[in-house]
Write a protein that holds these residues in place. Structure first.
Motif, PDB file in Angstrom:
ATOM      1  N   ILE A 409     -22.184   1.983  10.614  1.00  0.00           N
ATOM      2  CA  ILE A 409     -21.071   2.895  10.900  1.00  0.00           C
ATOM      3  C   ILE A 409     -20.800   3.773   9.691  1.00  0.00           C
ATOM      4  N   VAL A 413     -21.239   7.857   9.495  1.00  0.00           N
ATOM      5  CA  VAL A 413     -20.097   8.712   9.156  1.00  0.00           C
ATOM      6  C   VAL A 413     -20.474   9.652   8.010  1.00  0.00           C
ATOM      7  N   MET A 442     -17.043   4.869  15.014  1.00  0.00           N
ATOM      8  CA  MET A 442     -17.798   5.748  14.130  1.00  0.00           C
ATOM      9  C   MET A 442     -17.438   7.213  14.371  1.00  0.00           C
TER      10      MET A 442
END
Length: 515
Positions: A409, A413, A442
């Motif tokens: 995640i 990002v 996310m």
């Protein structure tokens, strides 16, 4: 709050362990029973990637017995974890399902960083000694069957951690392959591991001096716990004393060592493999003392559950250790501290001001924080392919305390802060293992990150104070600055549009000129 009885199950590389704990506000975490069954599945899975049907049958038999023991103690909750031996099993989904169908016990698989973080947390059960030791330069050496983890502390803060694939069972298998006598273990193991340890020292230690080693292992640590010293020094030994012990044992037979130490004879070769590893680490770190707190993964499992249920509260800030580790990664890849701190402040302000909008958790806030810290690590490799380089660095660099999905995640990002967003139904391989909920977390964090980055697009840290409030389907971002913000305002639209797409709210910059 009433107490409860909790069970922790560790399906490890070399044994299956069960610990029963009583948890209460008065006594905290109190151990009631500890059952261990030796079972070497690590050697098999490390070599072949599979667990034989005979071993699966034995696991089912042992776990069925553990289930009966749990019932006899009126266990209210349990947590069972598998570590590297199960993690490296190619048909683990089939094996786990079969075990659960036959025993009723569900086994979750820990990533390496999650496993080591639980081990690390378990030391906090002995809080007074732990805080005293890590106040000075200290290495936590966590030796498992498949690998070891070395985590370095200075002034109560974790500043580096590294996993090395040279665990006890792997090295023992190598010794058997070359038909080494135990007298040669020390020299041969030194040859195998010293090159990796020297790289580790060059990367993370440099001119730092390590005073103490906190040892977590299944063979040496239990013996150090038997040393008859003052209670506060239980499990402690000097580096010199430890080396003399290893040298003395090397000249004895397995039978003599087993009798002297009152341990199973089969454990003696593994004891000396672990001992040889520790000696190599002592040599490379020049550490003066070893402390074996006598804890296991089961203790860490119980600690985590008790902390979550508010039976205990450790004064040590484990979340800060995750952040400190991330900051060290950023520093290693020459990340900008001032830029990081600016982005961090803006992103977390937006997160905290829009909780009713995004519905994310405190844990998600931590992931956003880490993403801001690592937002530019890929510049170390390429300015052109920044997003991909950031992603690859984060996925290849262990962040202790994060699961594999959480690390993915963070990596995504950061990647989408620099690149065009990829949607869930687009078939991206970067979302492997993601659930729908993981993808949405996310996506929301990416939207916040993009807006924060847009407010410092020129990397000049123009906005000294940023406040955020929701009003009439708009996210009003008030900024105080004397600087020219033409570029920020002009280029803000693309980043704001993604936020609006995700949350249905349009970000708007309102500038107040500082006098």
């Amino acid at each position: 709050m009433m107490g409860e009885v909790f069970a922790a199950v560790d399906v490890g590389s070399y044994e299956i362990a069960l610990k029963i704990f009583e948890l209460s506000m008065d006594r905290g975490v109190h151990e009631l029973d500890h059952i261990r069954h030796r079972m070497d599945i690590g050697s098999e899975t490390y070599a072949s990637g599979h667990i034989s049907s005979a071993h699966v049958d034995e696991m089912i038999r042992i776990l069925s017995e553990y289930k009966k023991i749990m019932r006899s103690y009126d266990v209210t909750h349990y947590q069972a974890y598998g570590t590297s031996a199960l993690r490296e099993t190619s048909d683990i989904l089939i094996v786990r399902d079969l075990i659960e169908q036959r025993t009723g016990i569900h086994i979750d698989i820990l990533s390496n960083s999650e496993q080591r973080f639980l081990d690390y947390k378990s030391i906090a059960l002995k809080y007074d000694q732990f805080e005293e030791v890590i106040s000075r330069p200290t290495a936590i050496v966590d030796i498992g069957g498949g690998s070891i983890q070395i985590s370095l502390f200075e002034k109560d803060a974790l500043f580096a951690t590294q996993n090395l694939k040279m665990g006890v069972l792997r090295l023992h298998t190598a010794m058997k392959q070359v038909q080494a006598t135990r007298a040669r273990y020390m020299d041969l193991i030194s040859e195998l591991v010293n090159s990796q340890l020297q790289v580790f020292a060059k990367m993370h230690m440099k001119d730092k001096k390590i005073e103490n080693i906190i040892l977590i292992d299944d063979y040496v640590a239990p013996l150090l716990q038997k040393i008859d010293r003052a209670e506060k020094d239980c499990g402690s030994v000097t580096g010199k004393e430890f080396k003399k012990f290893i040298e003395k044992g090397a000249s004895m037979s397995d039978q003599q060592v087993a009798k002297m130490l009152t341990i199973p004879e089969d454990n003696v070769p593994l004891l000396f493999v672990s001992g040889a590893l520790i000696k190599c680490i002592l040599d490379i770190t020049k550490a003066e003392n070893i402390w074996a707190p006598g804890i296991t993964l089961c203790d860490g499992i119980a600690y985590e559950y008790a902390d979550k249920k508010n039976y205990i509260k450790s004064p040590h800030d484990f979340e800060q250790d995750i952040i400190a580790c991330s900051q060290n990664i950023s520093k290693r890849f020459l990340g900008s501290k001032s830029r990081r701190e600016t982005l961090q402040k803006i992103a977390l302000t937006i997160f905290d001001s829009t909780t009713e909008l995004h519905g994310l958790s405190k844990r998600d806030r931590l992931l956003l924080n880490i993403a801001t810290i690592l937002h530019d690590c890929g510049k170390y490799i390429s300015l052109v392919y920044l997003g991909d380089c950031c992603y690859n660095i984060i996925m290849s660099t262990e962040i202790i305390g994060l699961s594999h999905i959480e690390r993915a995640i963070v990596a995504n990002v950061v990647r989408f802060n620099h690149e065009e967003f990829e949607y869930y139904n687009g078939g991206s391989g970067h979302y492997q293992g993601f659930s729908r909920e993981d993808y949405l977390r996310m996506t929301k964090l990416t939207a916040i990150m993009r807006v924060a980055n847009g407010l410092d697009r020129t990397h000049k840290q123009k906005f000294k104070d940023v406040t955020v409030k929701l009003k009439d389907k708009k996210l009003i971002i008030n900024v105080d600055t004397m600087a020219d913000t033409t570029l920020e305002k002009g280029m803000f639209g693309n980043r704001a549009s993604f936020f609006e797409e995700v949350f249905g709210v349009k970000p708007v910059i309102r500038q107040k000129i500082m006098l």
